[in-house]
Design a protein around this motif. Sequence first.
Motif, PDB file in Angstrom:
ATOM      1  N   ALA A  53       0.820  -1.216   0.000  1.00 56.16           N
ATOM      2  CA  ALA A  53       0.000   0.000   0.000  1.00 56.16           C
ATOM      3  C   ALA A  53       0.848   1.258   0.000  1.00 56.16           C
ATOM      4  N   ASP A  54       0.364   2.247  -0.743  1.00 55.18           N
ATOM      5  CA  ASP A  54       0.878   3.611  -0.665  1.00 55.18           C
ATOM      6  C   ASP A  54      -0.096   4.372   0.221  1.00 55.18           C
ATOM      7  N   VAL A  55       0.394   4.889   1.357  1.00 53.79           N
ATOM      8  CA  VAL A  55      -0.485   5.626   2.275  1.00 53.79           C
ATOM      9  C   VAL A  55      -0.026   7.078   2.358  1.00 53.79           C
TER      10      VAL A  55
ATOM     11  N   CYS B 102       8.832   8.309  -7.676  1.00 55.69           N
ATOM     12  CA  CYS B 102       8.174   9.424  -8.365  1.00 55.69           C
ATOM     13  C   CYS B 102       6.728   9.037  -8.640  1.00 55.69           C
ATOM     14  N   HIS B 103       5.929  10.028  -8.932  1.00 60.16           N
ATOM     15  CA  HIS B 103       4.546   9.797  -9.372  1.00 60.16           C
ATOM     16  C   HIS B 103       4.204  11.003 -10.223  1.00 60.16           C
ATOM     17  N   ILE B 104       3.802  10.775 -11.469  1.00 59.79           N
ATOM     18  CA  ILE B 104       3.725  11.919 -12.389  1.00 59.79           C
ATOM     19  C   ILE B 104       2.314  12.460 -12.582  1.00 59.79           C
ATOM     20  N   GLY B 105       1.320  11.739 -12.108  1.00 63.02           N
ATOM     21  CA  GLY B 105      -0.048  12.244 -12.278  1.00 63.02           C
ATOM     22  C   GLY B 105      -1.029  11.099 -12.326  1.00 63.02           C
ATOM     23  N   SER B 106      -2.272  11.455 -12.580  1.00 61.19           N
ATOM     24  CA  SER B 106      -3.338  10.466 -12.507  1.00 61.19           C
ATOM     25  C   SER B 106      -4.217  10.568 -13.759  1.00 61.19           C
ATOM     26  N   GLN B 107      -4.986   9.516 -14.018  1.00 64.88           N
ATOM     27  CA  GLN B 107      -5.875   9.455 -15.192  1.00 64.88           C
ATOM     28  C   GLN B 107      -5.077   9.753 -16.470  1.00 64.88           C
TER      29      GLN B 107
ATOM     30  N   GLY C  36       1.731   5.655  -9.518  1.00 68.76           N
ATOM     31  CA  GLY C  36       0.553   5.108 -10.199  1.00 68.76           C
ATOM     32  C   GLY C  36       0.243   5.968 -11.408  1.00 68.76           C
ATOM     33  N   GLY C  37      -1.034   6.071 -11.748  1.00 64.77           N
ATOM     34  CA  GLY C  37      -1.415   7.050 -12.761  1.00 64.77           C
ATOM     35  C   GLY C  37      -2.106   6.535 -13.992  1.00 64.77           C
ATOM     36  N   LEU C  38      -2.123   5.204 -14.187  1.00 64.50           N
ATOM     37  CA  LEU C  38      -2.745   4.682 -15.408  1.00 64.50           C
ATOM     38  C   LEU C  38      -4.232   5.065 -15.445  1.00 64.50           C
TER      39      LEU C  38
ATOM     40  N   LEU D  60       5.009  -0.254  -8.075  1.00 65.80           N
ATOM     41  CA  LEU D  60       4.040   0.630  -8.727  1.00 65.80           C
ATOM     42  C   LEU D  60       2.932   0.913  -7.724  1.00 65.80           C
ATOM     43  N   GLU D  61       2.306   2.064  -7.866  1.00 73.11           N
ATOM     44  CA  GLU D  61       1.284   2.480  -6.889  1.00 73.11           C
ATOM     45  C   GLU D  61      -0.050   2.786  -7.563  1.00 73.11           C
ATOM     46  N   PRO D  62      -0.633   1.853  -8.276  1.00 73.02           N
ATOM     47  CA  PRO D  62      -1.891   2.164  -8.945  1.00 73.02           C
ATOM     48  C   PRO D  62      -3.052   2.279  -7.966  1.00 73.02           C
ATOM     49  N   GLY D  63      -3.940   3.186  -8.237  1.00 73.28           N
ATOM     50  CA  GLY D  63      -5.159   3.311  -7.435  1.00 73.28           C
ATOM     51  C   GLY D  63      -6.357   3.125  -8.354  1.00 73.28           C
ATOM     52  N   ARG D  64      -6.562   4.139  -9.205  1.00 74.41           N
ATOM     53  CA  ARG D  64      -7.734   4.198 -10.071  1.00 74.41           C
ATOM     54  C   ARG D  64      -7.910   2.952 -10.936  1.00 74.41           C
ATOM     55  N   SER D  65      -6.819   2.477 -11.568  1.00 74.56           N
ATOM     56  CA  SER D  65      -6.971   1.382 -12.533  1.00 74.56           C
ATOM     57  C   SER D  65      -7.295   0.062 -11.842  1.00 74.56           C
TER      58      SER D  65
ATOM     59  N   LEU E  87     -17.523  13.703  -6.115  1.00 75.58           N
ATOM     60  CA  LEU E  87     -17.048  15.068  -6.354  1.00 75.58           C
ATOM     61  C   LEU E  87     -16.434  15.255  -7.740  1.00 75.58           C
ATOM     62  N   ARG E  88     -16.006  14.158  -8.345  1.00 75.46           N
ATOM     63  CA  ARG E  88     -15.172  14.260  -9.553  1.00 75.46           C
ATOM     64  C   ARG E  88     -15.793  15.096 -10.680  1.00 75.46           C
ATOM     65  N   PRO E  89     -17.078  14.914 -11.020  1.00 79.14           N
ATOM     66  CA  PRO E  89     -17.609  15.749 -12.107  1.00 79.14           C
ATOM     67  C   PRO E  89     -17.553  17.238 -11.778  1.00 79.14           C
TER      68      PRO E  89
ATOM     69  N   MET F  15     -15.535  18.735  -9.530  1.00 78.39           N
ATOM     70  CA  MET F  15     -14.183  19.214  -9.239  1.00 78.39           C
ATOM     71  C   MET F  15     -13.289  19.258 -10.484  1.00 78.39           C
ATOM     72  N   TYR F  16     -13.416  18.242 -11.342  1.00 78.22           N
ATOM     73  CA  TYR F  16     -12.510  18.172 -12.498  1.00 78.22           C
ATOM     74  C   TYR F  16     -13.266  18.202 -13.825  1.00 78.22           C
ATOM     75  N   GLY F  17     -14.563  18.418 -13.776  1.00 78.48           N
ATOM     76  CA  GLY F  17     -15.350  18.283 -15.005  1.00 78.48           C
ATOM     77  C   GLY F  17     -15.288  16.851 -15.515  1.00 78.48           C
TER      78      GLY F  17
ATOM     79  N   ALA G 102     -12.782   4.667  -7.688  1.00 79.68           N
ATOM     80  CA  ALA G 102     -11.597   5.435  -7.296  1.00 79.68           C
ATOM     81  C   ALA G 102     -11.974   6.892  -7.089  1.00 79.68           C
ATOM     82  N   TYR G 103     -11.585   7.446  -5.969  1.00 84.10           N
ATOM     83  CA  TYR G 103     -11.822   8.857  -5.639  1.00 84.10           C
ATOM     84  C   TYR G 103     -13.319   9.189  -5.662  1.00 84.10           C
ATOM     85  N   GLY G 104     -14.130   8.196  -5.348  1.00 82.26           N
ATOM     86  CA  GLY G 104     -15.572   8.404  -5.252  1.00 82.26           C
ATOM     87  C   GLY G 104     -15.913   8.587  -3.783  1.00 82.26           C
TER      88      GLY G 104
ATOM     89  N   SER H 282     -14.144   8.006  -1.327  1.00 86.36           N
ATOM     90  CA  SER H 282     -13.027   8.541  -0.531  1.00 86.36           C
ATOM     91  C   SER H 282     -12.987  10.068  -0.550  1.00 86.36           C
ATOM     92  N   MET H 283     -13.652  10.699  -1.488  1.00 79.69           N
ATOM     93  CA  MET H 283     -13.691  12.167  -1.517  1.00 79.69           C
ATOM     94  C   MET H 283     -15.071  12.701  -1.125  1.00 79.69           C
ATOM     95  N   SER H 284     -15.875  11.873  -0.496  1.00 77.88           N
ATOM     96  CA  SER H 284     -17.248  12.298  -0.169  1.00 77.88           C
ATOM     97  C   SER H 284     -17.257  13.193   1.058  1.00 77.88           C
TER      98      SER H 284
END
Length: 451
Positions: A81-83, A200-205, A240-242, A283-288, A321-323, A325-327, A397-399, A401-403
Amino acid sequence: MSRAGVKGGGDGNFIFGGVDVVDLAEQYGTPLYITDENKIRENYRSYKTAFETVENEIYFAVKANGNLALLRILASEGAGADVFSSGELRLVELAGIPKDKVLMNGNSKSEDELIDAVESEVKISVDSLEELQTLSAVAVEIGKEAEIAIRVNPDVSPDTHPKIATGLSRSKFGLPYQQILESYEEAKRLPNIVIKGIHCHIGSQILEISVFKEATEKMMKLVEELYDRGIELEFVDLGGGLGIPYNKTEEMPGPTPEDLAEMILPAFKSTLKSLGINLKLILEPGRSIVGPASILLSRVNTIKRAYSNFVAIDAGFNLLLRPSMYGAYHEVIVANKLSELSKLSEDKHELAVDSASAPVLTTVVGPVCESGDIIAKDRMLRPVKRGDLIAILDVGAYGFSMSSQYNGRPRCAEVLVCDGMVDVIRSRETVEDLLRNQIIPQRLERRAVER
Ligand code: LLP
């Protein structure tokens, strides 16, 4: 990878994880997060298979979904786990993820969090020189060693939403590439600091995955320079990030872990070969892993034909929140009329005729008192009525957990489905939960106010 499949029951109901969601709504109420256990297992295993030619470990990014039952499923698969906080650290301990498979990340760790990480004997990704020095002092004080990686900001620019690109030169995460070697030299000098890896971690989605090749090449060049200086490592953690294909109508399958492996492994293996060493790839995948494994089931509260055709449901940005917050785009389907599956109009501006069943340009909104509380804008949906069910896809992912409890709305329940079995994995909050921890000072008690 396993996606949220769209399969109807005989009567046009959405079947998810072998369970008719209309029955779930009746039994557990709405809104309701529903997660398919098999999809999580399949997605995790697809990473293990894709990277099997190197020593690897998959550290699930707990921020994506911190539900204990899900973490337990991943623990049973052998995941690490990445915490990002002491709270997440506690969750993975409870889920049974062993401490030697945990990395504590964070760009702003409090001293208490550093203490927790050292006491728990997990690895720590260090985000600044100041943090490195504080960590050393903390470890000396406790009388334990702190195993570290340094978080590199590799300055690569993924094609994703700017709010979730984390490895840009201007982003707040990690140390600039140019400061990495001197930081490791400092780490070597500091007491009770043990160098174990680089991170390193370069971003998500991220759907355009050539950036992973660029980041890996930069990271492996650093590894070579560290070895030149006699600094040895045990692992390279590439984050992560895929991304996942949220928009089913675009019919893009989305990159798989195998595609990712093709980007990462050539540079990774070539450095290992030229240095004649072996390093573990983390590797630290979350979303995928969890994104496609959940849906959010909601009920239509009301419909309104105004400047748009609004369908107002009982889940809003308080639960997803995703729609807002990020469209972000999430597919929505009318879950009790699946034979009339929503289709995106060729021409979004043309309002469909208002016949009984013709698709209508519809905007699905939540119950929150904000104009931005839009779940799905301008979709072609069959007309619905109060009481119909809308399923929002790919929300694992990020559903939850961001409520939040914004607007005085207790959070919803979560259930786990597996081959037709159903288990509640989080009970629905009540109004009592909104009151928890709130205190009216004695001097404001009603009698005092009346006076
Ligand atoms: N490792 C680190 C250090 C991270 O910061 C993240 C995500 C991950 C791993 C997992 O990345 P993933 O595989 O899930 O892309 N709330 C946003 C996403 C924020 C991601 C933050 N970091 C969203 O809903 O899109």
